[in-house]
Write an enzyme that holds these catalytic residues in place. Structure first.
Site, PDB file in Angstrom:
ATOM      1  N   CYS A  92       0.835  -1.210   0.000  1.00  0.00           N
ATOM      2  CA  CYS A  92       0.000   0.000   0.000  1.00  0.00           C
ATOM      3  C   CYS A  92       0.862   1.249   0.000  1.00  0.00           C
ATOM      4  O   CYS A  92       0.351   2.367  -0.053  1.00  0.00           O
ATOM      5  CB  CYS A  92      -0.915   0.030   1.214  1.00  0.00           C
ATOM      6  N   CYS A 135      -2.984   8.600   5.693  1.00  0.00           N
ATOM      7  CA  CYS A 135      -1.760   8.657   6.496  1.00  0.00           C
ATOM      8  C   CYS A 135      -2.098   8.952   7.951  1.00  0.00           C
ATOM      9  O   CYS A 135      -1.501   8.380   8.868  1.00  0.00           O
ATOM     10  CB  CYS A 135      -0.823   9.742   5.972  1.00  0.00           C
TER      11      CYS A 135
END
Ligand SMILES: Cc1ncc(COP(=O)(O)O)c(C=O)c1O
Lengths: 129, 404
Positions: free
Chosen positions: A37, A106
């Protein structure tokens, strides 16, 4: 993609990069994400007798926002109790770093990393009892 | 040394000052319409356009009458594929292309599939990035009308075996379109020797202006296509619209300079690329080359830096303008489809950087870039939990990751 100053500051001068002894039973280690990812965060906390996080370290494989998010949360959780640290939400991280929508994941990862590290610490404590 | 150092020559190139000089008069005092037959303003513009047509044709071994000016390689790809498909519908409905083609080809094919009932085979590539000729031969049926395969890949720079593909297509009576946006002016191309029927060209990849390109359309045996842009019947009916004399003059001049300078410039770039590659790999381990290193244009080097994410690496080397196959740099959140098609693992695709070298790249710049890259990768590996695992003898690719 251009970055705002806060992300750049954390990226260029990351706080608390490093490793704590994962075999120390006061240390909790959280590893979240996946290389496929494009981001992996490892967050470690050390908890003192008062139940306060007295040290935190991270290492992150990921984009600038992922590095900045993990750096920021190590600053935030130091000096906090576990419950206070668990109350940190990804939205606060995203807001502080002014992350654009494509980078929200994030901040989610940073929140997950805190949870995962605390879980690991608690598991160790339970195992001791 | 000017910072940031430009190492993204596959994205675009600056206009060569000599090209600009050639273009300038055609904006102002020599502004005539090349289609105006009744006065000298038109005549001189037409003359300039025809000179440019010769320069373009010369670079690929074509006849000037086989060159159609377009707005760039994207339009050329659209015109070649859609135009040939529509004209030849009665002959067949099947098109073959590669999964690693530029979006201008892939998206055009998708539209023909979705809207016009054509069937498209997207051939896989070898780990080298090259087509498997046997697979290509096996994919051709009696319904196949067109094979579209690029000369040089924009991400990894690999050169497809064009002469072999051309021979195969000719033998099977299938048209061969080649998107040569990254190949023209960089490698010798000859439409006759390579049996290419249609070939797309873009000026801004060869130090010409943006917004101009050309499509080569073979006359013997004649390739016919349906126009996409209708109007005054310019370019023998294949592409209407008033010709932009300055841009066309720029394309022509860019082709002429590229042709003259190709042998020396290729040698120079190859030496610089070698230095860059060796300089980096002498100081860093776990660096992989994406795509065949031999069958590659001299100006391209695509590297994966294990355990370092591509976008963070680009931030760390912000004095170097490059591009990355990492998801984070694209809107799609998917790592490069080209690298994925070559079998590069997602984790390695995320760590890739494309270094594009060109006419203004110097030895001094390459040295600077080597230092920057090595320092940045070392710093980021020190911060990478994956690198820690590698140091402990754990291969991160064998770990069960939860993902997110
Ligand atoms: C292989 C390839 N095809 C097509 C294009 C599109 O060219 P243009 O920008 O002239 O439309 C490019 C450049 O982006 C390219 O690299």
């Amino acid at each position: 993609m251009s970055y705002n100053d806060k992300v750049l500051d954390h990226y260029e001068n990351p706080r608390n990069v490093g490793v704590l002894d994962k075999n120390d039973d006061r240390v909790g280690t959280g590893m979240v994400g996946a290389p496929a990812c494009g981001d992996v965060m490892r967050l470690q906390i050390r908890v003192n007798d008062q139940g306060v996080i007295d040290d935190a370290k991270f290492k992150t494989f990921g984009c600038g926002s992922a590095i900045a998010s993990s750096s920021l949360v190590t600053e935030w959780i130091k000096g906090k109790t576990l419950d206070e640290a668990l109350a940190i939400k990804n939205t606060q991280v995203a807001e502080e770093l002014a992350l654009p929508p494509v980078k929200i994941h994030c901040s989610v990862l940073a929140e997950d990393a805190i949870k995962s590290a605390i879980q690991d610490y608690r598991r160790k404590q339970q195992a001791k009892e | 040394m000017k910072l940031p150092i430009y190492l993204d020559y596959q994205a675009t190139t600056p206009v060569d000052p000599r090209v600009l000089t050639a273009m300038l008069p055609w904006f102002t005092e020599k502004f005539g319409n090349p289609a105006s037959r009744s006065h000298p303003y038109g005549w001189e513009a037409e003359q300039a356009v025809e000179t440019a047509r010769e320069q373009v044709a010369a670079l690929i071994g074509a006849d000037p009458r086989e060159i159609v000016f377009t707005s760039g390689a994207t339009e050329s790809d659209n015109l070649a594929i859609t135009g040939v498909a529509r004209f030849n519908r009665a002959r067949g409905d099947h098109i073959i292309t590669l999964v690693t083609e530029h979006k201008a080809v892939l998206d055009t094919c998708r539209h023909l599939e979705a809207d016009e009932g054509f069937r498209v085979t997207y051939l896989p590539v070898e780990p080298s990035g090259l087509v498997d000729l046997q697979r290509l031969a096996a994919a051709i049926t009696d319904q196949t009308i067109l094979v579209s395969i690029m000369a040089v890949n924009n991400e990894v720079g690999v050169i497809q075996p064009l002469a072999e593909i051309g021979a195969l297509c000719r033998a099977r009576k299938v048209y061969f379109h080649c998107d040569a946006a990254q190949g023209v002016g960089k490698i010798p191309l000859d439409v006759d020797k390579m049996n290419i029927d249609l070939l797309s060209i873009s000026a801004h990849k060869i130090y010409g202006p943006k917004g101009i390109g050309a499509l080569y359309v073979r006359r013997r045996p004649r390739v016919r296509l349906k126009a996409l842009i209708h109007g005054g019947g310019h370019e023998r009916g294949m592409r209407s619209g008033t010709l932009s004399t300055p841009l066309i003059v720029g394309l022509g001049a860019a082709c002429a300079f590229s042709q003259q300078e190709m042998p020396a410039e290729s040698r120079r770039l190859l030496a610089l690329r070698q230095r860059l590659y060796e300089g980096i790999t002498a100081r860093l381990t776990h660096v992989g080359v994406n795509g065949d290193l031999e069958q590659r244009v001299p100006g391209n080097l695509n590297l994966s830096f294990g355990y370092v994410e591509g976008e963070s690496l680009m931030m760390a080397i912000k004095d170097v303008a490059v591009s990355s196959g990492s998801a984070c740099t694209s809107a799609s959140l998917e790592p490069s489809y080209v690298l994925r098609a070559m079998g590069v693992g997602e984790e390695m695709a995320h760590t890739s950087i494309r270094f594009g070298l060109g006419r203004q790249t110097t030895d001094e710049e390459v040295k600077f870039v080597i230092d920057k890259v090595v320092t940045a990768v070392e710093k980021l590996r020190d911060m990478s939990p994956l690198w820690d695992m590698v140091q402990e003898g754990i291969d991160p690719s064998t770990v069960q990751w939860s993902g997110h």
